[in-house]
Scaffold this active site. Structure first.
Site, PDB file in Angstrom:
ATOM      1  N   HIS A  37       6.731  79.360  11.765  1.00  0.00           N
ATOM      2  CA  HIS A  37       6.178  78.819  13.001  1.00  0.00           C
ATOM      3  C   HIS A  37       6.235  77.300  12.990  1.00  0.00           C
ATOM      4  CE1 HIS A  37       3.899  78.368  16.634  1.00  0.00           C
ATOM      5  NE2 HIS A  37       2.976  77.651  16.015  1.00  0.00           N
ATOM      6  N   SER A  38       6.779  76.710  14.059  1.00  0.00           N
ATOM      7  CA  SER A  38       6.847  75.260  14.246  1.00  0.00           C
ATOM      8  C   SER A  38       7.603  74.623  13.079  1.00  0.00           C
ATOM      9  CB  SER A  38       5.429  74.699  14.413  1.00  0.00           C
ATOM     10  OG  SER A  38       5.455  73.412  14.970  1.00  0.00           O
ATOM     11  N   MET A  39       6.982  73.748  12.285  1.00  0.00           N
ATOM     12  CA  MET A  39       7.677  73.198  11.124  1.00  0.00           C
ATOM     13  C   MET A  39       8.190  74.322  10.233  1.00  0.00           C
ATOM     14  SD  MET A  39       6.341  70.543   8.153  1.00  0.00           S
ATOM     15  CE  MET A  39       5.599  71.767   7.061  1.00  0.00           C
TER      16      MET A  39
END
Length: 261
Positions: free
Chosen positions: A95-97
């Site tokens: 998720h995300s990074m």
């Protein structure tokens, strides 16, 4: 409490005794996040799925370790740990990074032909081919970094309300922002495993079109799934997200039929 599953005892965590499920899911947290973010997912998917999570340096029980502020170095370290992990080929969820790291780790392991993922579930992050001017949150004063966390609604309200604890974890949060905001993605990079892009329809950091652009970065199958919510739609639409992940994993685990399709 999570327990370590690698010889080094630091990088890879599980939340319950491994069940021997048909599928193993390895989760990569967001900037400022930790392995424990994925505990609810583990509880919902067990015992059908063995859920493991990456624990980055500089947080929780690793808070005394220096934060790694470069995506390439972090991906190198994680790839080394995952290459040595026994068991069936896993699926990665980032998720995300964590989506960036999952993608980078997959590239490294595929290049070495060493225990690469069967598929990538990449959440809340634009594809490398989509240019974006980073906001350089990591260079801003502490109060602005905290304001950023509050705006994304992914940090525990208890933590946000505890100024002393928040100041203690800020170095890890700032370091993660530095890593992802200075990441120089290869816009032509491709993996050989399938990718599913997951995104919230109101995510202020990643548009649906930016998420769908992940399709350019795999030579295998691709699809995109859109959920109601912002950057942390995983919490806002938790039941729907978990059901979609379960469906994806079941599909990946299903044997091919007799015709080979």
């Amino acid at each position: 409490m999570s327990t370590a599953v690698t010889e080094g005892g630091k990088w890879i965590r599980c939340f319950d005794a491994e069940s021997g499920g048909a599928t193993r899911l390895i989760c990569f947290p967001h900037a400022g996040g930790s392995a424990s973010f994925f505990r609810p997912l583990s509880m919902r998917l067990a015992p059908e799925v063995d859920v493991l999570a990456i624990q980055y340096p500089g947080r929780q029980d690793r808070y005394r370790e220096p934060v790694i502020t470069e995506i390439g170095e972090l991906a190198d370290r994680i790839a080394t740990e995952l290459a040595a992990l026994p068991g069936p080929p896993p699926v990665y969820l980032g998720h995300s990074m964590g989506a960036v790291l999952a993608f980078e780790v997959a590239q490294r392991l595929e290049a070495r032909d060493r225990n690469g993922p069967r598929a990538l579930l990449l959440s809340g992050r634009r594809a490398p081919s989509k240019k974006y001017v980073e906001r350089n949150v990591h260079l801003k004063p502490d109060d602005d970094v905290i304001a950023e966390l509050k705006s994304l609604s992914g940090t525990s309200p208890d933590l946000l309300g505890d100024d002393e604890m928040l100041r203690l974890v800020l170095p890890a949060i700032r370091g993660d922002f530095q890593a992802v905001e200075t990441y120089l993605a290869d816009p032509e990079s491709v993996v050989g495993c399938p990718i599913t892009a997951l995104v919230g329809d109101a995510d202020p950091l990643t548009t649906v079109d930016e998420a769908r652009a992940w399709g350019r970065h795999t030579s295998a199958a691709f699809e995109a799934k859109v959920f109601a919510g912002g950057h942390f739609y995983l919490a806002e639409s938790q039941s729907e997200v978990i059901e979609e992940i379960r469906k994806q994993l079941r599909h990946l685990s299903a044997p091919a039929d007799a015709s080979g399709n």
